[in-house]
Design a protein around this motif. Structure first.
Motif, PDB file in Angstrom:
ATOM      1  N   THR A  30      36.058 115.021  99.211  1.00  0.00           N
ATOM      2  CA  THR A  30      36.743 113.886  99.397  1.00  0.00           C
ATOM      3  C   THR A  30      35.544 112.397 100.507  1.00  0.00           C
ATOM      4  O   THR A  30      34.659 112.764 100.793  1.00  0.00           O
ATOM      5  CB  THR A  30      38.044 113.882 100.203  1.00  0.00           C
ATOM      6  OG1 THR A  30      37.829 113.255 101.174  1.00  0.00           O
ATOM      7  CG2 THR A  30      38.950 115.010  98.969  1.00  0.00           C
ATOM      8  N   ALA A  48      47.691 105.497  92.804  1.00  0.00           N
ATOM      9  CA  ALA A  48      49.135 105.988  93.615  1.00  0.00           C
ATOM     10  C   ALA A  48      49.970 106.515  92.581  1.00  0.00           C
ATOM     11  O   ALA A  48      50.953 107.284  93.080  1.00  0.00           O
ATOM     12  CB  ALA A  48      49.575 105.695  94.920  1.00  0.00           C
ATOM     13  N   GLY A  53      49.579 109.750  90.683  1.00  0.00           N
ATOM     14  CA  GLY A  53      49.143 110.659  91.196  1.00  0.00           C
ATOM     15  C   GLY A  53      47.268 110.615  91.617  1.00  0.00           C
ATOM     16  O   GLY A  53      46.836 112.032  92.163  1.00  0.00           O
ATOM     17  N   THR A  86      46.583 108.881  97.431  1.00  0.00           N
ATOM     18  CA  THR A  86      47.168 108.748  98.708  1.00  0.00           C
ATOM     19  C   THR A  86      46.737 108.275  99.821  1.00  0.00           C
ATOM     20  O   THR A  86      45.778 108.473 100.330  1.00  0.00           O
ATOM     21  CB  THR A  86      47.223 110.382  98.487  1.00  0.00           C
ATOM     22  OG1 THR A  86      47.507 111.092  98.066  1.00  0.00           O
ATOM     23  CG2 THR A  86      48.271 111.315 100.107  1.00  0.00           C
ATOM     24  N   GLU A  87      47.981 107.441 100.651  1.00  0.00           N
ATOM     25  CA  GLU A  87      47.614 106.910 101.722  1.00  0.00           C
ATOM     26  C   GLU A  87      47.956 107.639 103.136  1.00  0.00           C
ATOM     27  O   GLU A  87      48.199 108.368 102.953  1.00  0.00           O
ATOM     28  CB  GLU A  87      48.292 105.326 101.609  1.00  0.00           C
ATOM     29  CG  GLU A  87      48.364 103.948 102.495  1.00  0.00           C
ATOM     30  CD  GLU A  87      48.580 103.561 102.673  1.00  0.00           C
ATOM     31  OE1 GLU A  87      48.792 101.937 103.467  1.00  0.00           O
ATOM     32  OE2 GLU A  87      49.790 103.223 101.895  1.00  0.00           O
ATOM     33  N   THR A  88      46.963 107.113 103.893  1.00  0.00           N
ATOM     34  CA  THR A  88      46.705 108.471 104.924  1.00  0.00           C
ATOM     35  C   THR A  88      46.785 106.181 105.834  1.00  0.00           C
ATOM     36  O   THR A  88      46.445 105.163 105.319  1.00  0.00           O
ATOM     37  CB  THR A  88      45.069 108.818 105.351  1.00  0.00           C
ATOM     38  OG1 THR A  88      44.114 107.846 104.667  1.00  0.00           O
ATOM     39  CG2 THR A  88      45.244 109.741 103.986  1.00  0.00           C
ATOM     40  N   TRP A 107      42.547 104.977 101.988  1.00  0.00           N
ATOM     41  CA  TRP A 107      42.856 105.808 100.821  1.00  0.00           C
ATOM     42  C   TRP A 107      42.231 107.188 100.971  1.00  0.00           C
ATOM     43  O   TRP A 107      40.953 107.097 100.574  1.00  0.00           O
ATOM     44  CB  TRP A 107      43.054 105.142 100.036  1.00  0.00           C
ATOM     45  CG  TRP A 107      44.387 103.886  99.624  1.00  0.00           C
ATOM     46  CD1 TRP A 107      44.270 102.639 100.601  1.00  0.00           C
ATOM     47  CD2 TRP A 107      45.662 104.236  98.936  1.00  0.00           C
ATOM     48  NE1 TRP A 107      45.577 101.650 100.362  1.00  0.00           N
ATOM     49  CE2 TRP A 107      46.265 102.783  99.852  1.00  0.00           C
ATOM     50  CE3 TRP A 107      46.435 105.363  97.729  1.00  0.00           C
ATOM     51  CZ2 TRP A 107      47.005 102.647  98.633  1.00  0.00           C
ATOM     52  CZ3 TRP A 107      47.473 105.031  98.304  1.00  0.00           C
ATOM     53  CH2 TRP A 107      48.117 103.636  98.502  1.00  0.00           C
ATOM     54  N   ASP A 108      43.154 108.544 100.048  1.00  0.00           N
ATOM     55  CA  ASP A 108      42.055 109.410 100.286  1.00  0.00           C
ATOM     56  C   ASP A 108      41.884 108.861  98.327  1.00  0.00           C
ATOM     57  O   ASP A 108      43.656 109.480  97.272  1.00  0.00           O
ATOM     58  CB  ASP A 108      43.134 110.271 100.625  1.00  0.00           C
ATOM     59  CG  ASP A 108      41.919 111.977 100.124  1.00  0.00           C
ATOM     60  OD1 ASP A 108      41.157 112.204  99.911  1.00  0.00           O
ATOM     61  OD2 ASP A 108      42.052 113.130 100.210  1.00  0.00           O
TER      62      ASP A 108
END
Length: 218
Positions: free
Chosen positions: A2, A87, A90, A93-95, A99-100
């Protein structure tokens, strides 16, 4: 792998922190470093997965967005809509701090924040080699989503196409000589959102189509 992998070792085509190619942008960076010493204030590196099958190309870092955070689209209105859309599908994804986006690669036609959010022609040309190197270093790349006409032009030239053959149009899909598919979208800027040039539903439809092309090819 990633965006964290890219963060450990600069991804091919990442401009140096003190890139000297565009005098106007160099001066603007220096000005912002004095005003906001805690901000990124440097060319913004790409975000994403080196094995990405889909790439997203934007215009340039926003002054208070990516120029502040050091991540493409992170921290401005366009980024809020873009990442919310990804998001929902899909794809992101928020950290707590970022964002990942596994499976995606996000970058810009111009790596430095320009005054007024408008890069000049020479600045677009100077940065194109970086974009070309980035996209060519993605071995699994199938689809590029261009957010705006500047990104459309930059992506075509970076991949090796010729502009007169491919006209920009929201929702248009172009097959480039390399086999990569280019999907055009209006940029999700605050201005475009306020004027209704693009809506959240329109942007989502672009990525639904791009995802379909990515997964099933042509």
């Amino acid at each position: 792998m990633t965006d964290e992998t890219i963060g450990e070792t600069p991804f091919p085509g990442t401009p140096p922190t003190d890139c000297p190619l565009c005098p106007r942008l160099v001066a603007y960076r220096a000005e912002q470093r004095l005003r906001h010493p805690g901000w990124w204030n440097a060319p913004v590196p790409p975000l994403g997965d080196p094995q990405a099958r889909m790439a997203i190309v934007g215009l340039a870092p926003g002054l208070k967005g990516a120029n502040r955070t050091g991540q493409p689209f992170h921290g401005d209105d366009a980024g809020k809509l873009l990442f919310a859309t990804l998001a929902e599908l899909g794809l992101a994804t928020e950290t707590p701090e970022r964002w990942d986006v596994p499976g995606l690669f996000i970058t810009n036609a111009v790596a430095c924040a320009p005054p007024g959010n408008l890069p000049e022609t020479g600045e677009k040309h100077a940065c194109r080699a970086f974009l070309a190197t980035q996209l060519s270093a993605l071995p699994a790349l199938r689809v590029v989503v261009a957010l705006g006409e500047t990104a459309h032009q930059a992506a075509i030239k970076a991949i090796g196409g010729k502009l007169p053959k491919y006209r920009f149009g929201h929702g248009a899909v172009h097959k480039l000589p390399s086999g990569v598919l280019l999907v055009d979208s209006y940029h999700p800027s605050r201005l475009n959102l306020n004027t209704g040039t693009i809506t959240p539903e329109m942007l989502k439809a672009i990525f639904v189509a791009a995802l379909e092309l990515t997964n099933h090819g042509n």
